[in-house]
Design an enzyme around this catalytic site. Structure first.
Site, short mmCIF file in Angstrom:
data_model
loop_
_atom_site.label_atom_id
_atom_site.label_comp_id
_atom_site.label_asym_id
_atom_site.label_seq_id
_atom_site.Cartn_x
_atom_site.Cartn_y
_atom_site.Cartn_z
N LYS A 1 28.64 41.11 38.43
CA LYS A 1 29.90 41.73 38.03
C LYS A 1 29.67 43.08 37.34
O LYS A 1 30.59 43.63 36.73
CB LYS A 1 30.67 40.79 37.12
CG LYS A 1 31.02 39.46 37.77
CD LYS A 1 31.82 38.60 36.82
CE LYS A 1 32.08 37.24 37.42
NZ LYS A 1 32.88 36.38 36.52
N ARG B 1 38.38 29.72 29.06
CA ARG B 1 38.95 30.19 30.32
C ARG B 1 39.94 29.16 30.84
O ARG B 1 39.83 27.98 30.54
CB ARG B 1 37.84 30.38 31.38
CG ARG B 1 36.70 31.27 30.94
CD ARG B 1 37.07 32.74 31.00
NE ARG B 1 35.93 33.55 30.60
CZ ARG B 1 34.95 33.91 31.42
NH1 ARG B 1 34.99 33.51 32.68
NH2 ARG B 1 33.96 34.65 30.99
N PRO C 1 37.38 40.12 37.10
CA PRO C 1 37.11 40.25 38.54
C PRO C 1 35.92 39.40 38.96
O PRO C 1 34.95 39.23 38.23
CB PRO C 1 36.80 41.74 38.69
CG PRO C 1 37.48 42.40 37.52
CD PRO C 1 37.39 41.41 36.41
N GLU C 2 36.03 38.87 40.17
CA GLU C 2 34.92 38.10 40.74
C GLU C 2 33.91 39.07 41.38
O GLU C 2 34.17 40.25 41.56
CB GLU C 2 35.46 37.14 41.80
CG GLU C 2 36.71 36.39 41.39
CD GLU C 2 36.45 35.14 40.57
OE1 GLU C 2 35.53 34.38 40.89
OE2 GLU C 2 37.21 34.91 39.61
N ASN D 1 36.44 32.98 37.37
CA ASN D 1 37.32 31.84 37.11
C ASN D 1 38.03 31.32 38.36
O ASN D 1 38.28 30.13 38.50
CB ASN D 1 38.36 32.23 36.05
CG ASN D 1 38.60 31.12 35.07
OD1 ASN D 1 37.70 30.34 34.78
ND2 ASN D 1 39.82 31.04 34.55
#
Length: 273
Positions: free
Chosen positions: A51, A259, A2-3, A165
């Site tokens: 985060k 990633r 999650p961002e 990402n």
């Protein structure tokens, strides 16, 4: 993963459900804290830090959690059936007379003294959605290692906290450079604009789970920019093999620092794998 905007919204939902109310249900399903009981304590607030999620309770305690790739908190009305996954994936349950918050697949869950929160989040750079946000500090942090690829520098939460990402790929596209370009090679003024754009996007998206970055997200014509009605409003992320919304070149995907990364070979200059 999650961002920062998703974590911010999760914190807000948890705060609304729990803060100012006394816990009548507490169940931490991790070995180290399995015997900890928070019932009878009032939840003071739930705050996002980058985060990370910090749930502060009466008595100087903080429940620290991090979602990483698969974790999630779900809020249910008291007595409502839980639907976030099988019981063996539940790591935490916090409830009061009105709501129950259930943490699924949480890879990080620890109970700290509130005075020791810095042990969990003190390493983080300025939070894009936090009161400590400072664009100058974020830019200086990013440029401290000029040889580092842009994508890696953006994901390093010690530089600035909240970019994941999706935003990494989208921000590189907006800057018209590849995520593999050494950050010190960005043209003058671009690092400042890039960081300001990151802040603007997270602010714009923090109140919704359907993240948006394209013109269609702000009233543009989806057909004109090549998007299908109802499609996710992102420039390159998740669009491998599909035409770039700006130039029509097929979007590509590759790995970067463990990633996945998306970019447009036509619009973005710089090194590629």
């Amino acid at each position: 993963m999650p961002e920062g905007d998703t974590v911010w919204l999760t914190a807000r939902k948890l705060h609304t459900a729990l803060a100012g109310r006394t816990l009548t249900l507490s169940d931490l399903r991790v070995p180290r804290f399995a015997t900890a009981d928070l019932t009878g304590r009032e939840v003071l607030d739930v705050t996002a830090r980058g985060k990370h999620l910090l749930t502060r309770v009466e008595g100087g305690l903080t429940l620290h959690s991090h979602l990483r790739m698969d974790g999630a908190w779900r809020v249910y009305a008291a007595g409502e059936r839980w639907r976030g996954g099988p019981d063996h994936q539940i790591r935490a349950v916090l409830g009061n007379s009105e709501h129950t918050a259930v943490g699924y697949r949480l890879p990080v869950l620890e109970l700290l003294r509130s005075k020791d929160e810095d042990k969990a989040v003190g390493h983080l750079g300025p939070d894009l959605l936090g009161p400590d946000w400072d664009v100058g500090t974020a830019v200086r942090n990013l440029l401290a290692d000029p040889a580092r690829p842009l994508g890696e520098a953006l994901l390093d939460q010690r530089n600035l906290a909240g970019i994941g990402n999706v935003y990494k790929s989208e921000l590189a596209f907006m800057a018209r450079v590849t995520p593999w370009l050494p950050i010190g090679e960005l043209p003058s003024g671009v690092p400042e604009r890039l960081v300001a754009t990151a802040h603007r996007l997270l602010e714009a998206n923090k109140n919704r789970f359907d993240r948006r970055t394209t013109p269609a997200a702000h009233g543009g014509d989806q057909r004109r920019i090549g998007q299908r009605p109802g499609e996710q409003h992102l420039f390159v992320y998740g669009r491998e093999g599909r035409p770039c919304l700006r130039c029509g070149t097929p979007v590509r995907k590759a790995g970067q620092d463990d990633r996945v990364t998306y970019w447009c070979p036509g619009c973005q200059s710089g090194p590629t794998p």
